[in-house]
Design a protein around this motif. Structure first.
Motif, PDB file in Angstrom:
ATOM      1  N   ASP A  87       0.827  -1.199   0.000  1.00 18.57           N
ATOM      2  CA  ASP A  87       0.000   0.000   0.000  1.00 18.57           C
ATOM      3  C   ASP A  87       0.866   1.256   0.000  1.00 18.57           C
ATOM      4  N   ARG A  88       0.861   1.989  -1.115  1.00 16.47           N
ATOM      5  CA  ARG A  88       1.595   3.259  -1.246  1.00 16.47           C
ATOM      6  C   ARG A  88       3.105   3.102  -1.030  1.00 16.47           C
ATOM      7  N   ASP A  89       3.634   1.913  -1.291  1.00 14.85           N
ATOM      8  CA  ASP A  89       5.070   1.634  -1.182  1.00 14.85           C
ATOM      9  C   ASP A  89       5.550   1.148  -2.536  1.00 14.85           C
ATOM     10  N   MET A  90       6.601   1.757  -3.043  1.00 21.28           N
ATOM     11  CA  MET A  90       7.013   1.478  -4.416  1.00 21.28           C
ATOM     12  C   MET A  90       8.518   1.486  -4.563  1.00 21.28           C
ATOM     13  N   ALA A  91       8.968   0.896  -5.668  1.00 20.86           N
ATOM     14  CA  ALA A  91      10.362   0.985  -6.099  1.00 20.86           C
ATOM     15  C   ALA A  91      10.361   1.365  -7.569  1.00 20.86           C
ATOM     16  N   GLY A 116       0.360   1.035   4.707  1.00 19.19           N
ATOM     17  CA  GLY A 116       0.274  -0.418   4.699  1.00 19.19           C
ATOM     18  C   GLY A 116      -0.431  -0.973   5.915  1.00 19.19           C
ATOM     19  N   THR A 117      -0.216  -2.265   6.156  1.00 14.02           N
ATOM     20  CA  THR A 117      -0.882  -2.980   7.239  1.00 14.02           C
ATOM     21  C   THR A 117      -0.593  -2.338   8.591  1.00 14.02           C
ATOM     22  N   GLY A 118      -1.651  -2.096   9.362  1.00 11.66           N
ATOM     23  CA  GLY A 118      -1.483  -1.534  10.700  1.00 11.66           C
ATOM     24  C   GLY A 118      -1.152  -0.061  10.734  1.00 11.66           C
ATOM     25  N   ALA A 119      -1.270   0.619   9.590  1.00 11.35           N
ATOM     26  CA  ALA A 119      -0.863   2.025   9.533  1.00 11.35           C
ATOM     27  C   ALA A 119      -1.657   2.907  10.477  1.00 11.35           C
ATOM     28  N   SER A 120      -2.946   2.628  10.647  1.00 10.28           N
ATOM     29  CA  SER A 120      -3.775   3.489  11.488  1.00 10.28           C
ATOM     30  C   SER A 120      -3.262   3.525  12.924  1.00 10.28           C
ATOM     31  N   GLY A 121      -3.000   2.353  13.496  1.00  5.01           N
ATOM     32  CA  GLY A 121      -2.485   2.306  14.858  1.00  5.01           C
ATOM     33  C   GLY A 121      -1.106   2.933  14.978  1.00  5.01           C
ATOM     34  N   LYS A 122      -0.233   2.654  14.017  1.00 10.14           N
ATOM     35  CA  LYS A 122       1.109   3.230  14.039  1.00 10.14           C
ATOM     36  C   LYS A 122       1.046   4.749  13.940  1.00 10.14           C
ATOM     37  N   ASN A 123       0.136   5.245  13.129  1.00 12.14           N
ATOM     38  CA  ASN A 123       0.059   6.697  12.953  1.00 12.14           C
ATOM     39  C   ASN A 123      -0.588   7.398  14.139  1.00 12.14           C
TER      40      ASN A 123
END
Length: 270
Positions: free
Chosen positions: A35-39, A159-166
């Motif tokens: 999610d919103r992570d790229m190379a 990505g996964t768990g972003a809401s809690g981390k943020n």
């Protein structure tokens, strides 16, 4: 003590290759890793070139890259590369991106070369030999009061768990707004740690730790006189869960602010 500086010329050669690619190639097609992570194609091209160069010149040293993972047998020494630190910035044409090549001895950061191709600055350090920007010695700031401090923070999570981390990151940001002079988010851990070393920021807070993001910067920051620690205040290593830096006088206040902010986000156990 091992003289890690003997490996600096090799690291500089590898980063020369990376810088030339980053300055001449277009980002190309993007590969989405989550999610919103790229190379970008440049991320992969740089890592292939640096990996091949170091394997040919120092085959006894392991290698860990962000895009292709680790290679080589387990060894006491391991290179850690982020080929484009700040890929989103790079893709959008921002100069705030870096090549970050570090060397780990076990879990300890012992050497770092960070190049900012679009800002014309290269940082390097080896344990016991000081830190340098364009071959001039640099030192971390000596700001002592939070009210005078410019503090950089790492990107918010995706990505996964972003809401809690943020929730945690926003709690820290809110407290920083109350106590520090300014807050900055540059989008590159390598730049944040290099600028901590250079005194361009006074402290850095990132609630994560990936070796390719932090090894080079931690080596440079420490040789410039900064302290870099984990969330509990113990010295930073590749096993740390967070990356928090500042000088010896400012860091206790920064660490207390972070810890108290996180305590406020813990769910009520009653």
């Amino acid at each position: 003590m091992t003289d890690y500086a003997r490996l600096l010329p090799l690291a500089q050669e590898a980063v020369d290759l990376a810088r030339d690619l980053m300055r001449t190639l277009q980002p190309g097609a993007l590969t989405f890793k989550g999610d919103r992570d790229m190379a970008s194609e440049v991320d992969y091209a740089i890592e292939r070139a640096v990996r091949a160069h170091l394997a040919a010149k120092a085959p006894d040293i392991g290698f860990l890259g962000e895009e292709y993972g680790d290679s080589g047998d387990a060894t006491a020494l391991t290179w850690a590369l982020d080929p484009v630190d700040g890929t989103v910035n790079f893709v959008h044409g921002s100069p705030l991106c870096a090549i970050s090549l570090g060397l780990m001895h076990g879990a300890d950061a012992v050497l770092g070369v960070i190049d900012l191709p679009f800002l014309g600055t290269r940082y390097h350090a080896a344990k016991g030999h000081g830190a340098y920007a364009n071959n001039r010695r640099i030192h971390a700031s000596r700001v002592t009061d939070l009210r005078d401090a410019v503090v950089a923070i790492g990107d918010y999570a995706v990505g996964t768990g972003a809401s809690g981390k943020n929730t945690e990151r926003l709690a820290i940001t809110e407290q920083l707004t109350r106590h520090v002079q300014r807050i900055r988010m540059h989008g590159s851990a390598a730049i944040d740690l290099a600028w901590l070393a250079h005194g361009r920021i006074d402290a850095f807070i990132m609630l994560s730790n990936k070796p390719w993001d932090t090894v080079a910067g931690v080596a440079v920051a420490r040789e410039a006189g900064a302290l870099v620690v984990d969330l509990d205040g113990t010295p930073h290593s590749v096993h740390a869960v967070a990356t928090i830096g500042g000088n010896d006088l400012l860091l206790p206040s920064i660490l207390t602010l972070v810890q108290r902010s996180l305590e406020r986000t813990e769910p009520d156990q009653g």
